[in-house]
Design a protein around this motif. Structure first.
Motif, PDB file in Angstrom:
ATOM      1  N   GLY A   1      18.303 -36.209   4.709  1.00  0.00           N
ATOM      2  CA  GLY A   1      18.701 -37.397   4.551  1.00  0.00           C
ATOM      3  C   GLY A   1      18.880 -37.970   5.875  1.00  0.00           C
ATOM      4  O   GLY A   1      19.439 -39.124   5.815  1.00  0.00           O
ATOM      5  N   LEU A   2      18.968 -37.119   6.867  1.00  0.00           N
ATOM      6  CA  LEU A   2      19.533 -37.792   8.259  1.00  0.00           C
ATOM      7  C   LEU A   2      17.927 -38.081   9.079  1.00  0.00           C
ATOM      8  O   LEU A   2      17.039 -37.580   9.013  1.00  0.00           O
ATOM      9  N   THR A   3      18.515 -38.918  10.153  1.00  0.00           N
ATOM     10  CA  THR A   3      17.513 -39.175  11.097  1.00  0.00           C
ATOM     11  C   THR A   3      17.698 -37.990  12.227  1.00  0.00           C
ATOM     12  O   THR A   3      18.351 -37.232  11.946  1.00  0.00           O
ATOM     13  N   ALA A   4      16.345 -37.741  12.695  1.00  0.00           N
ATOM     14  CA  ALA A   4      16.479 -36.635  13.743  1.00  0.00           C
ATOM     15  C   ALA A   4      17.839 -37.014  14.783  1.00  0.00           C
ATOM     16  O   ALA A   4      18.342 -35.658  15.131  1.00  0.00           O
ATOM     17  N   GLY A   5      17.894 -37.954  15.338  1.00  0.00           N
ATOM     18  CA  GLY A   5      19.127 -38.216  16.274  1.00  0.00           C
ATOM     19  C   GLY A   5      20.470 -37.816  15.500  1.00  0.00           C
ATOM     20  O   GLY A   5      21.164 -37.137  16.284  1.00  0.00           O
ATOM     21  N   ALA A   6      20.602 -38.245  14.174  1.00  0.00           N
ATOM     22  CA  ALA A   6      21.813 -38.056  13.396  1.00  0.00           C
ATOM     23  C   ALA A   6      22.034 -36.403  13.291  1.00  0.00           C
ATOM     24  O   ALA A   6      23.003 -35.840  13.537  1.00  0.00           O
ATOM     25  N   ALA A   7      20.754 -35.749  12.957  1.00  0.00           N
ATOM     26  CA  ALA A   7      20.814 -34.319  12.728  1.00  0.00           C
ATOM     27  C   ALA A   7      21.182 -33.510  13.998  1.00  0.00           C
ATOM     28  O   ALA A   7      22.086 -32.637  14.008  1.00  0.00           O
ATOM     29  N   ALA A   8      20.613 -34.186  15.223  1.00  0.00           N
ATOM     30  CA  ALA A   8      20.907 -33.431  16.325  1.00  0.00           C
ATOM     31  C   ALA A   8      22.430 -33.482  16.755  1.00  0.00           C
ATOM     32  O   ALA A   8      23.219 -32.658  16.880  1.00  0.00           O
ATOM     33  N   GLN A   9      23.196 -34.776  16.535  1.00  0.00           N
ATOM     34  CA  GLN A   9      24.667 -34.631  16.738  1.00  0.00           C
ATOM     35  C   GLN A   9      25.332 -33.947  15.805  1.00  0.00           C
ATOM     36  O   GLN A   9      26.348 -33.210  16.085  1.00  0.00           O
TER      37      GLN A   9
END
Length: 466
Positions: free
Chosen positions: A63-71
């Motif tokens: 449910g996260l964007t790739a950017g939020a997942a990376a964070q």
């Protein structure tokens, strides 16, 4: 109406009013509008969000964007704790303390590529393991700070000029000691893979290599001594003005960068002191050559070597240029000079032996230089005719005096051979010059033989004829 009225049990009943007319159902219109908007939003979300249930090393990124997942992945790693049990006791460090990183962006982007929300079959995938990278220097630093009793600093290799040997020498590196960073890294990796926020590990002490190794210092020494071996000011391949090793070393400042390299800086002012005296060592006038040649013009003897004249002229800028060159480990500085060519004087010499007149004539540049009355070989020992060249020469020797010869003459002076055992020489045992008297040699007075010996170099042509 009552039962009393109708003969019943007295209970009163109320009849339901007639059902109103059925209205047209419009709920689909009101419900359909928000449902359509939701569908559009869902489609939009499926283009940027990772599928629900996706995780990386215990971090839920569904449910996260790739950017939020990376964070989220990076944050989990940074806060993961490792309690290190060392000989100096326990210390606790975090992933952030250890300078730990993962390529979270690439991992998250791959998770989205493999598990987009629009791809239901890919929902709820298994967790993905990733490799944790730890900065060894940062890890060693924080462990040293938290457990100083476990650390002994290594000693870097060093380079210095030794005045005794007039060469650069290396001081070897010495290994230190510290907590095993590899064991701590492995523990952090295991905790991250398992998705746990904390773990512990027993870590012993291991050698800690110096940042500047002995091999690096040895390589620097080899390069520096290579400079000293050849340093100087050159004209062509000639090291016209050498610089002694101690002076050259006094120009150079060699420092370690702490990583294994030894940059060199050169003292321009020190170099300038030598440059100021270059003209006196480089400038010279031309020296003309003086050679002896045969009748064909080939040189048979060089009396004076020719030397080109030269002048260095303006020396400004040489010290700065040489300093920059030395910083690049090049100790051969090429000088630019103006040259003056030399001239060559050629003197042609040859010898003529006339057996009919019993004379020997020395010719120089086509002119008679000397004429001597001689005695050539007599009878069966007549001197051979032909064209020859002066070969072996000796100031004195015994002639004959060995088996196979029918004579023995001691201490024959000023011998110049031209044909095997036939040659010119001085004669002390007769004075009958002008008449054949010898065993094949050309007999001359001792002073004449000495003059010919000094005048005729090896290779001088000799013509013998009647």
């Amino acid at each position: 109406m009552t039962d009393g009225a109708n003969g019943t049990d007295g209970v009163t009943y109320a009849w339901a009013p007639p059902e109103p007319a059925k209205r047209k159902n419009r709920s689909g219109l009101w419900i359909g509008i928000p449902a359509g908007a939701t569908a559009v939003a869902l489609i939009a979300a499926s283009l940027v969000l990772i599928a629900p249930g996706a995780s990386v090393a215990g971090v839920q990124i569904g449910g996260l964007t790739a950017g939020a997942a990376a964070q989220a992945i990076s944050a989990r790693l940074a806060t993961t704790e490792v309690t290190v049990e060392s000989p100096a006791g326990e210390v606790t460090v975090t992933g952030a303390d250890l300078g730990a990183t993962v390529d979270a962006t690439a991992i998250a982007e791959k998770a989205f590529a493999d598990n987009p929300m629009w791809k239901p079959a890919a929902w709820f995938p298994a967790g993905t393991g990733v490799e944790v990278q730890v900065d060894p220097a940062a890890a060693a630093s924080v462990l040293r700070e938290k457990a100083p009793g476990t650390y002994r600093a290594p000693v870097d290799a060093a380079v210095a000029f030794d005045t005794g040997s007039q060469s650069y020498v290396a001081t070897p590196a010495e290994a230190g000691e510290g907590i095993d960073v590899a064991a701590v890294t492995a523990a952090l990796q295991s905790a991250f893979d398992a998705g746990t926020a904390a773990t512990s590990v027993q870590a012993g002490l291991v050698p800690v290599d110096a940042a500047v190794s002995t091999e690096k210092a040895d390589a620097a020494v080899a390069g520096l001594n290579g400079i000293l071996d050849n340093i100087g000011f050159y004209i062509g391949d000639e090291r016209t003005v050498p610089v002694d090793r101690a002076t050259a070393a006094s120009w150079l400042t060699v420092t370690s960068d702490g990583k294994g390299e030894f940059p060199v800086a050169a003292d321009q002012a020190g170099i300038q002191k030598v440059v100021d005296g270059l003209a006196g060592q480089v400038d010279r006038g031309a020296v003309n050559a003086d050679v002896i040649v045969d009748t064909g013009g080939e040189v048979i003897k060089t009396l004076t070597e020719g030397q080109t004249g030269r002048s260095i002229g303006d020396t400004s800028g040489i010290a700065a240029a040489f300093a920059a060159q030395l910083a690049e480990a090049n100790g051969k500085f090429a000088l630019t000079v103006a040259e003056t060519p030399f001239e060559t004087t050629k003197t042609e010499r040859h010898i003529d032996v006339n057996l009919s007149t019993q004379t020997t004539t020395l010719y120089q540049n086509g002119q008679v230089y000397r004429t001597y009355t001689i005695s050539s070989g007599a009878g069966d020992h007549a001197t051979h005719t032909g064209n020859f060249r002066i070969g072996w020469k000796t100031e004195m020797q015994d002639m004959g005096c060995v088996p196979g010869y029918d004579y023995c003459t001691k201490d024959v002076p000023w011998v110049s051979y031209f044909n095997g055992d036939e040659g010119f020489h001085g004669t002390y045992w007769h004075n009958n010059f002008g008449t054949p008297m010898s065993h094949g040699c050309i007999n001359m007075t001792i002073p004449q033989a000495k003059e010919l010996f000094d005048w005729a170099y090896r290779g001088t042509e000799v013509s013998v004829h009647y």
